[in-house]
Design a protein around this motif. Sequence first.
Motif, mmCIF file in Angstrom:
data_model
loop_
_atom_site.group_PDB
_atom_site.id
_atom_site.type_symbol
_atom_site.label_atom_id
_atom_site.label_comp_id
_atom_site.label_asym_id
_atom_site.label_seq_id
_atom_site.Cartn_x
_atom_site.Cartn_y
_atom_site.Cartn_z
ATOM 1 N N GLU A 109 0.851 -1.116 -0.012
ATOM 2 C CA GLU A 109 0.123 -0.044 0.002
ATOM 3 C C GLU A 109 0.873 1.123 -0.062
ATOM 4 O O GLU A 109 0.615 2.317 -0.853
ATOM 5 C CB GLU A 109 -0.944 0.038 1.279
ATOM 6 N N ARG A 110 2.228 1.401 0.612
ATOM 7 C CA ARG A 110 2.779 2.617 0.673
ATOM 8 C C ARG A 110 3.461 2.463 -0.486
ATOM 9 O O ARG A 110 3.537 3.878 -1.050
ATOM 10 C CB ARG A 110 4.157 2.109 1.745
ATOM 11 N N ARG A 111 3.673 1.590 -1.254
ATOM 12 C CA ARG A 111 4.384 1.843 -2.812
ATOM 13 C C ARG A 111 3.130 2.577 -3.703
ATOM 14 O O ARG A 111 3.533 2.818 -4.523
ATOM 15 C CB ARG A 111 4.908 0.485 -3.040
ATOM 16 N N ILE A 134 -5.243 -3.511 -5.565
ATOM 17 C CA ILE A 134 -6.317 -3.455 -4.560
ATOM 18 C C ILE A 134 -7.188 -4.647 -4.875
ATOM 19 O O ILE A 134 -7.521 -5.156 -3.690
ATOM 20 C CB ILE A 134 -6.971 -1.961 -4.727
ATOM 21 N N ASN A 135 -7.492 -4.912 -5.932
ATOM 22 C CA ASN A 135 -8.301 -6.041 -6.269
ATOM 23 C C ASN A 135 -7.778 -7.464 -5.761
ATOM 24 O O ASN A 135 -8.359 -8.303 -5.366
ATOM 25 C CB ASN A 135 -8.874 -6.175 -7.705
ATOM 26 N N LYS A 136 -6.460 -7.526 -5.920
ATOM 27 C CA LYS A 136 -5.679 -8.787 -5.647
ATOM 28 C C LYS A 136 -5.831 -8.824 -3.935
ATOM 29 O O LYS A 136 -6.084 -9.906 -3.390
ATOM 30 C CB LYS A 136 -4.225 -8.551 -5.966
ATOM 31 N N GLY A 147 -6.708 3.796 3.726
ATOM 32 C CA GLY A 147 -5.788 4.071 2.592
ATOM 33 C C GLY A 147 -6.003 3.820 1.263
ATOM 34 O O GLY A 147 -5.981 4.695 0.371
ATOM 35 N N MET A 148 -6.442 2.577 1.063
ATOM 36 C CA MET A 148 -6.730 2.049 -0.292
ATOM 37 C C MET A 148 -8.199 2.795 -0.713
ATOM 38 O O MET A 148 -8.384 3.213 -2.071
ATOM 39 C CB MET A 148 -6.849 0.742 -0.276
ATOM 40 N N ASN A 149 -9.069 3.107 0.087
ATOM 41 C CA ASN A 149 -10.261 3.805 -0.146
ATOM 42 C C ASN A 149 -10.133 5.072 -0.541
ATOM 43 O O ASN A 149 -10.646 5.860 -1.354
ATOM 44 C CB ASN A 149 -11.243 3.856 0.830
ATOM 45 N N ASN A 150 -8.959 5.692 0.110
ATOM 46 C CA ASN A 150 -8.458 7.022 -0.218
ATOM 47 C C ASN A 150 -8.046 7.261 -1.632
ATOM 48 O O ASN A 150 -8.335 8.189 -2.399
ATOM 49 C CB ASN A 150 -7.528 7.745 0.684
ATOM 50 N N LEU A 151 -7.291 6.130 -2.174
ATOM 51 C CA LEU A 151 -6.650 6.008 -3.398
ATOM 52 C C LEU A 151 -7.585 6.088 -4.463
ATOM 53 O O LEU A 151 -7.727 6.928 -5.423
ATOM 54 C CB LEU A 151 -5.768 4.860 -3.518
ATOM 55 N N ILE A 152 -8.605 5.105 -4.262
ATOM 56 C CA ILE A 152 -9.918 5.144 -5.087
ATOM 57 C C ILE A 152 -10.756 6.308 -5.180
ATOM 58 O O ILE A 152 -10.966 6.922 -6.399
ATOM 59 C CB ILE A 152 -10.728 3.888 -4.827
ATOM 60 N N THR A 153 -10.657 7.114 -4.116
ATOM 61 C CA THR A 153 -11.497 8.147 -4.013
ATOM 62 C C THR A 153 -10.843 9.426 -4.910
ATOM 63 O O THR A 153 -11.249 10.124 -5.717
ATOM 64 C CB THR A 153 -11.830 8.863 -2.532
ATOM 65 N N SER A 154 -9.373 9.391 -4.666
ATOM 66 C CA SER A 154 -8.498 10.380 -5.347
ATOM 67 C C SER A 154 -8.609 10.090 -6.953
ATOM 68 O O SER A 154 -8.649 11.013 -7.646
ATOM 69 C CB SER A 154 -6.842 10.318 -5.053
ATOM 70 N N ILE A 155 -8.533 8.708 -7.346
ATOM 71 C CA ILE A 155 -8.764 8.441 -8.637
ATOM 72 C C ILE A 155 -10.024 8.946 -9.362
ATOM 73 O O ILE A 155 -10.097 9.660 -10.453
ATOM 74 C CB ILE A 155 -8.558 6.813 -9.097
ATOM 75 N N ILE A 156 -10.993 8.888 -8.642
ATOM 76 C CA ILE A 156 -12.298 9.356 -8.906
ATOM 77 C C ILE A 156 -12.401 10.886 -9.022
ATOM 78 O O ILE A 156 -13.060 11.389 -9.880
ATOM 79 C CB ILE A 156 -13.505 8.792 -7.986
#
Length: 178
Positions: A109-111, A134-136, A147-156
Amino acid sequence: MTRLEYRKKYTKKINDLKYIIDNEKIDLIQKNNMMDRDIQRVLDCKNEKERKEKWCDTLKIYMDRYLKIEKNYDCYGEFMIRASDLGIKEAHNMAATYYFLKKNYIEGERRLYLMYASYEVLPVNIIQPILENINKYLYDGNELTSGMNNLITSIIQQGNEVEKKEEDGQYLLTKNKK
């Protein structure tokens, strides 16, 4: 007397093992120095175009050596981690993928965050690997982290459409902004 017999019996074996360990240390140091030298050549490039070309050339060499010839995915992963640590943004994805495969999700996740932070606006070829990792993670039976949810939100928020499939909870990039 027992000590002398023991020493006589095992001295050669001990020395042989020391020799093997010393050679392995030398090989490891040489391998690490070679990786650092190759990565530094990429970092020393004067412009972005030259840097990308040098990275592609270097990456091909390592892929051929460690994936095709030696079939040593761990050495290839080690190279990606070293390149990521030294700031080559194209290596963050492969380092993240390596950590996710090894089930070291915190470092993976850090990477992903390093990859995200390397771009002002994420290109599709960067969004896809983030979602795949994230799917894996989800496929392995884990719950989505904040953190992963934040990444998805940022992509959106960057204007991309990401869909969560109902049947398996996987995330798909359905449309990216042009």
